[in-house]
Design an enzyme around this catalytic site. Structure first.
Site, PDB file in Angstrom:
ATOM      1  CG  ASP A 173      31.888 -39.261  47.818  1.00 48.89           C
ATOM      2  OD1 ASP A 173      31.970 -39.513  49.049  1.00 48.89           O
ATOM      3  OD2 ASP A 173      32.613 -38.424  47.252  1.00 48.89           O
ATOM      4  CD  GLU A 228      29.131 -32.127  44.446  1.00 51.78           C
ATOM      5  OE1 GLU A 228      29.923 -31.192  44.127  1.00 51.78           O
ATOM      6  OE2 GLU A 228      29.188 -33.256  43.944  1.00 51.78           O
ATOM      7  CD  GLU A 285      33.745 -30.528  36.913  1.00 47.93           C
ATOM      8  OE1 GLU A 285      32.807 -30.254  37.693  1.00 47.93           O
ATOM      9  OE2 GLU A 285      33.945 -31.667  36.463  1.00 47.93           O
ATOM     10  CG  HIS A 332      33.438 -37.971  43.807  1.00 46.83           C
ATOM     11  ND1 HIS A 332      32.707 -37.354  44.805  1.00 46.83           N
ATOM     12  CD2 HIS A 332      33.405 -37.126  42.749  1.00 46.83           C
ATOM     13  CE1 HIS A 332      32.255 -36.197  44.361  1.00 46.83           C
ATOM     14  NE2 HIS A 332      32.655 -36.036  43.120  1.00 46.83           N
TER      15      HIS A 332
END
Length: 407
Positions: free
Chosen positions: A111, A203, A212, A351
């Protein structure tokens, strides 16, 4: 054109997000305008290795996670409780195990907007990194840690609970950086670093920015190790919500059942809508799909955000629909020339794509029609890495509620 001359459009919700890499030590709330890059509007499509893996199958190597569970169990027995639990759950173990799959990291590294934004941010802040101590939270293959080493960092602690850390350590060795980059195989909550750090890089962003719940690990690292006045990359992030139209998706998933090889299968429509639109969907759309200016759902300041405020995020919105004429893109204000990684439909695709929350039955709207309501994103009690979405909206005197879970 008057509103009566405007064509009707079907509408649903979409969310985008953006992350900022700024020069200052700390930035206040200003969230800016325009669509950013996180997402809300349907369910995240599972495409094998092409989206961040959520395959929670029973893998063979859970050595690290099992060790951490035992360690945490012993700690829990020693400390009855003083606030939120940091225990490593079975869901955490599955989450870490999923990131041991190389395909996940391949997708993220390929990406280019993502990876190049991080590299550019690191070298843009080289004067803050050179000769300093860095921690990379969720280092994966170690690529961001190596960028920091190339920028002159004195020492980089690369932390990852997934078994990909084993390969990351080999990558560090192969690049002759073992004296600079120290790979720590474990959770941020569990590993020990015997010094304060000057910089945190991570990240952490998930689909719809907060999916998440990895930001919690960055907060933990910040509170454990970051020096006062230290640097966090990215420093801010913003989640946006907008109205979108995507009639092709309805046609492919729903209208198909009205005539199947000449057979009326419309009895399947209720089930088809449930299967297609019950959960949020991760898809790529363009600016032409967007029917409103974006609304800021949440602005995250990584220097001050707390674990508690991420448990539930609520925002009221009021949209006025518009029919795009090609000149309606609204530029986001970028304070202090900050570098921005955007997942907005108008920007190069990533992505993360966009997250769409589809209505079971689309709303037809005309120019300047008002749709207002509220959205609440909350961590699932079943698994805090899952996201509960509660959406209430009203238009032309009709009120609707849509609830879904992003698993």
């Amino acid at each position: 054109m008057s509103s009566s001359e405007q064509p009707k459009r079907e509408v649903m919700f979409q969310s985008t997000s953006s992350s900022g890499y700024s020069n200052g030590y700390h930035h206040g709330g200003g969230s800016g305008n325009g669509s950013g890059g996180t997402h809300v509007a349907a369910h995240r499509l599972r495409r094998g290795c092409s989206s961040r893996s959520r395959d929670y199958g029973s893998g063979s190597n859970l050595r690290v996670s099992n060790r951490m569970v035992q360690q945490q169990k012993e700690e829990d027995e020693d400390t009855a409780t003083d606030g939120a639990s940091n225990s490593c759950t079975g869901f955490d173990m599955a989450y870490f195990h999923s990131y041991a799959h190389l395909g996940v990291h391949e997708e993220m590294i390929k990406d280019r907007p993502r990876t190049e934004s991080y590299r550019n941010a690191i070298f843009q802040h080289q004067d803050r990194i050179a000769g300093k101590v860095v921690v990379d939270v969720g280092c994966g293959t170690g690529i961001l840690s190596i960028f920091c080493a190339h920028a002159g960092a004195k020492r980089v602690y690369a932390v990852d609970a997934s078994n990909i850390a084993v390969q990351a350590n080999e990558v560090v060795k192969a690049n002759n950086l073992s004296d600079t980059v120290i790979v720590l195989h474990g959770r941020v909550e569990d590993v020990e670093i015997d010094e304060e750090v000057d910089v945190i890089v991570s990240e952490w962003m998930g689909y719809m920015l907060l999916y998440e719940s990895m930001l919690g690990s960055v907060i933990t690292a910040r509170d454990r190790w970051l020096k006062p006045g230290g640097l966090i990359l990215p420093s801010t992030a913003t989640l946006y919500l907008a109205l979108v139209t995507h009639p092709d998706r309805y046609s492919e998933s729903i209208d198909f059942w009205r005539n199947v090889y000449g057979i009326d299968m419309s009895a399947m429509l209720p089930l088809a809508k449930q299967c297609a639109f019950e959960e949020p969907s991760i898809e790529t759309i363009t600016g032409e799909n967007v029917l409103s200016w974006p609304h800021v759902v949440k602005h995250v300041d990584c220097y001050t955000v707390t674990l508690h405020e991420l448990e539930s995020v609520s925002s009221r919105f009021k949209f006025k629909s518009m029919m795009r004429d090609g000149n309606q893109r609204k530029k986001r204000a970028i304070p202090n020339e900050a570098l921005v990684l955007s997942t907005a439909p108008e920007d190069p695709s990533t992505h993360w794509q966009q997250t769409l929350i589809y209505f079971y039955d689309p709303i037809e709207v005309e120019q300047d029609q008002v749709i207002e309501g509220s959205v609440t994103l909350s961590q699932s009690k079943e698994n805090p890495r899952f996201m509960n979405i509660h959406l209430e909206y009203a238009s032309n005197g009709r009120r609707f509620v849509k609830e879904s879970v992003m698993r």
